[in-house]
Design a protein around this motif. Structure first.
Motif, short mmCIF file in Angstrom:
data_model
loop_
_atom_site.label_atom_id
_atom_site.label_comp_id
_atom_site.label_asym_id
_atom_site.label_seq_id
_atom_site.Cartn_x
_atom_site.Cartn_y
_atom_site.Cartn_z
N ARG A 1 -59.62 -16.68 -25.14
CA ARG A 1 -60.41 -17.89 -25.24
C ARG A 1 -59.67 -18.96 -26.06
O ARG A 1 -59.69 -20.15 -25.72
CB ARG A 1 -61.76 -17.56 -25.90
N TYR A 10 -56.34 -19.26 -26.37
CA TYR A 10 -55.25 -19.80 -25.55
C TYR A 10 -55.79 -20.83 -24.56
O TYR A 10 -55.19 -21.89 -24.34
CB TYR A 10 -54.55 -18.67 -24.79
N ALA A 11 -56.93 -20.50 -23.94
CA ALA A 11 -57.51 -21.45 -22.99
C ALA A 11 -57.91 -22.74 -23.69
O ALA A 11 -57.71 -23.85 -23.18
CB ALA A 11 -58.72 -20.82 -22.30
N GLU A 12 -58.46 -22.61 -24.89
CA GLU A 12 -58.87 -23.80 -25.66
C GLU A 12 -57.67 -24.67 -26.01
O GLU A 12 -57.76 -25.90 -26.03
CB GLU A 12 -59.58 -23.35 -26.94
N VAL A 39 -52.42 -22.28 -20.78
CA VAL A 39 -52.18 -21.97 -19.36
C VAL A 39 -51.13 -22.91 -18.78
O VAL A 39 -50.38 -22.55 -17.86
CB VAL A 39 -53.50 -22.07 -18.57
#
Length: 672
Positions: free
Chosen positions: A642, A644-646, A650
């Protein structure tokens, strides 16, 4: 279970207990206080014979697993309990008349008053219907056989023939059916006794021989409330799988297909009876079902998850674990209802003749911490339990401990010939050494077994006849495990094992403990500190809970700042490292949840980052063999993903390797 059912099963608890897993449970307290084990076994095996030789008995046996503990509570269990009650209520005096009168046939006149004094007035009144037989000039064996014949005929109501056609799976119909005098064994029994009382000895001999024609001739002349005497027989040999399958179809199938019962409970019942020979209690020989038990009355302090550093210094600790997915009785405070153990929890009884006893329930983290700190001199006694409750399976801390397993629920047959690996005895642990230790109590013996590595020692308290028979049967087996029968000195391989066994047996028989069983005084006595530390954490924990409640009511940035401040103050409290390990896990876990809530409600990336840091600290805190560590690691991976996505990782190729590793390690299980 309805109160009326509970009272009734207590009234006839001994033979009702036979209905539950086919066990003959005998309280060691009765033997200690002067009752004769042979006399008790004669009484209980009479119940066993009557149950297994009549249609009504097999119906009660079939109903009992779903009517009694540990079957989950619900409408289906209540239904089966009421049906079981109806059958017991209709036949209890017939059962007790036979079981009380039979052992009395061998009692001398001078001892008869004492024999009668050992039995409840209700039992004696029921048995008086047979008193005429005592004076008849017949051999003892003939009298005994005749008593069984009378009991079987009285109990042989054609309940299986009527079960499905008359819908007896509905309690109100079953109660009406049993209320009819000719369908009620307790009305049939005195009528049979009166009919036989005036018959000549030749007729009694033919009846005792079991000749169907003789029974038919007598029954043709017996009337119950003016109606003909009907009876239904069962196989004389051990019931075949086909016959048991028919019994299940007749008794259980109507319950499975009854739409008035919840579908989930009907599905569970159907699954339980997929293999009738495995589900049906009472198929093993009666003498291999004898187990001596004792009652632990807890007089002292009783706690839930107390600081574990105060739970030391006791020579004997008895442990019962609940591995079932439903609550089971745990510690039973004197004079009140039992406390309930949820799945995964453990009850402990701390026993010493030299200090006040105490008991507690421990959640898994508290139990593991206690096991890690346990003195080597302490005797650890694990009680078994039905359906694996009571046995801590594959726990590395327990596996490292010298321990005793005391059978209190499984029958000798089930434990030794079906579930031996559950007891800690199998081919991986080498040959099994066993011994039969005779007690000073008449007729009592302990079959003891241990693996090659000497632990655990499994103790089966039972009748001497049962212990010797089981030992011979195990020796005769030609399986993967070799059983060696030795004398007691050869069996006991160390002073520590001898001390453990002596402590368990002295406590079991309520014998005075000799001083040699007293634990040594430690050179540096422990000073419990966790209680003080946990008391110091009460105020920070209350402030954290208050702040979280306020944020839940009004999720603003200002309210979350108060949550973060309270959480950080709690984590920084100098007493936190000194509390019980379970509380340290609880505080860190709740801190993570608090920051995750702030992230979810305010989209605050700093809150997510702090949650990841605390979750990482929590994972580092857990030992590598901690069973729940994998769950916490999984939660950490999901939080990192979560994060990394924030952070938009990606879109950054240099982060892809870490992302792929996290994704590969991820599972579909829900996080804690």
């Amino acid at each position: 279970m309805p109160d009326s059912t509970t009272r009734l099963l207590k009234f006839s608890r001994d033979w009702a207990g036979l209905c539950q897993s086919g066990r003959i449970l005998v309280s060691i307290d009765r033997i200690v206080h002067g009752d004769t084990l042979d006399e008790i076994l004669a009484h209980e095996t009479a119940h066993d014979v009557l149950l297994k030789s009549t249609q009504l008995g097999w119906v009660l046996l079939a109903l009992s697993p779903s009517a009694l503990d540990p079957y989950p509570p619900g409408p289906l269990r209540d239904r089966c309990a009421r049906l079981l009650e109806a059958g017991i209520l209709a036949s209890r005096f017939t059962q007790e008349a036979v079981a009380t009168f039979l052992p009395g046939l061998t009692v001398e006149d001078a001892e008869m008053a004492a024999y009668r004094a050992r039995h409840p007035r209700d039992y004696l009144d029921a048995a008086d219907a047979l008193e005429w037989l005592r004076a008849r000039d017949l051999p003892l064996e003939t009298k005994q056989q005749l008593v069984f014949t009378i009991g079987k005929l009285a109990l042989s109501v054609p309940v299986l023939d009527a079960w499905r056609p008359q819908g007896l799976h509905r309690p109100e119909r079953a109660e009406r059916w049993f209320h009819t005098p000719r369908n009620r064994p307790d009305r049939r029994f005195p009528a049979l006794c009166r009919a036989l009382r005036d018959q000549p000895d030749e007729v009694l001999r033919s009846m005792a021989s079991g000749e169907p024609a003789a029974a038919a001739r007598i029954c043709d002349h017996v009337r119950v409330d003016g109606k003909p005497f009907r009876y239904g027989w069962v196989p004389t040999d051990a019931p075949s799988p086909a016959w048991l399958g028919g019994l299940v179809r007749d008794v259980i199938r109507p319950l499975v297909t009854d739409p008035s019962l919840p579908q989930q409970e009907r599905d569970r019942l159907e699954t339980t009876w997929e293999h009738p020979t495995a589900a049906m209690p009472g198929l093993q020989p009666a003498m291999m079902s004898v187990l001596l038990t004792y009652t632990t009355s807890t007089h002292g302090m009783i706690e839930v998850d107390p600081p574990t550093d105060g739970l030391h210094g006791y020579p004997l600790v008895e442990v019962q674990h609940n591995a079932l997915p439903l609550p089971v009785p745990g510690v039973e405070p004197l004079g009140t209802d039992p406390m309930w153990l949820r799945q995964g929890e453990t009850a402990l009884w701390f026993i010493s003749p030299w200090k006040d006893n105490r008991a507690c329930h421990l959640s898994p983290p508290w139990l593991r911490e206690w096991l890690d700190e346990l003195d080597d001199d302490t005797t650890l006694c694990v009680r078994d339990g039905a359906d694996l409750a009571g046995i801590l399976l594959d726990d590395p801390r327990l596996a490292r401990r010298r321990r005793v397993v005391l059978l209190q629920h499984r029958t000798p047959h089930w434990a030794l010939f079906v579930e031996l690996p559950v007891m800690g005895l199998d081919e991986r642990r080498g040959p099994v050494t066993m011994t039969v230790a005779n007690s000073e109590l008449e007729g009592v013996a302990y079959l003891m077994l241990r693996p090659e590595c000497s632990s655990p020692v499994v103790i089966v308290p039972t009748a001497r006849t049962t212990a010797e028979r089981a030992a011979r049967a195990l020796q005769a087996q030609r399986g993967k495990i070799r059983f060696d029968l030795v004398d007691l000195p050869t069996f006991l391989t160390s002073g520590a094992m001898t001390r453990d066994v002596m402590r368990v047996l002295h406590n079991f028989e309520a014998k005075p403990w000799p001083e040699i069983l007293k634990p040594p005084v430690p050179p540096a006595p422990r000073r419990p500190t966790r209680a003080e530390a946990e008391a110091a954490m009460d105020a920070p924990a209350a402030r954290m809970a208050e702040a979280c409640d306020a944020f839940e009511a009004a999720p603003t940035a200002e309210a979350f700042a108060a949550v973060a401040e309270a959480v950080e103050a709690t984590l920084a409290c100098p007493s936190l490292p000194s509390v019980s390990f379970g509380w340290r896990i609880w505080f860190l876990d709740n801190a993570v949840r608090s920051f995750c809530t702030g992230y979810e409600k305010l989209a605050d990336p700093d809150a997510l980052g702090r949650a990841i840091e605390i979750q990482s600290d929590l994972v580092d805190l857990l030992p590598a063999d901690w069973p729940e560590r994998a769950d916490y690691e999984r939660t950490l991976r999901r939080l990192v993903l979560r994060g990394y996505a924030e952070a938009g990782a990606v879109d950054k190729p240099e982060k892809w390797g870490a992302l792929l590793w996290l994704l590969a390690a991820e599972f579909s299980d829900r996080p804690r």
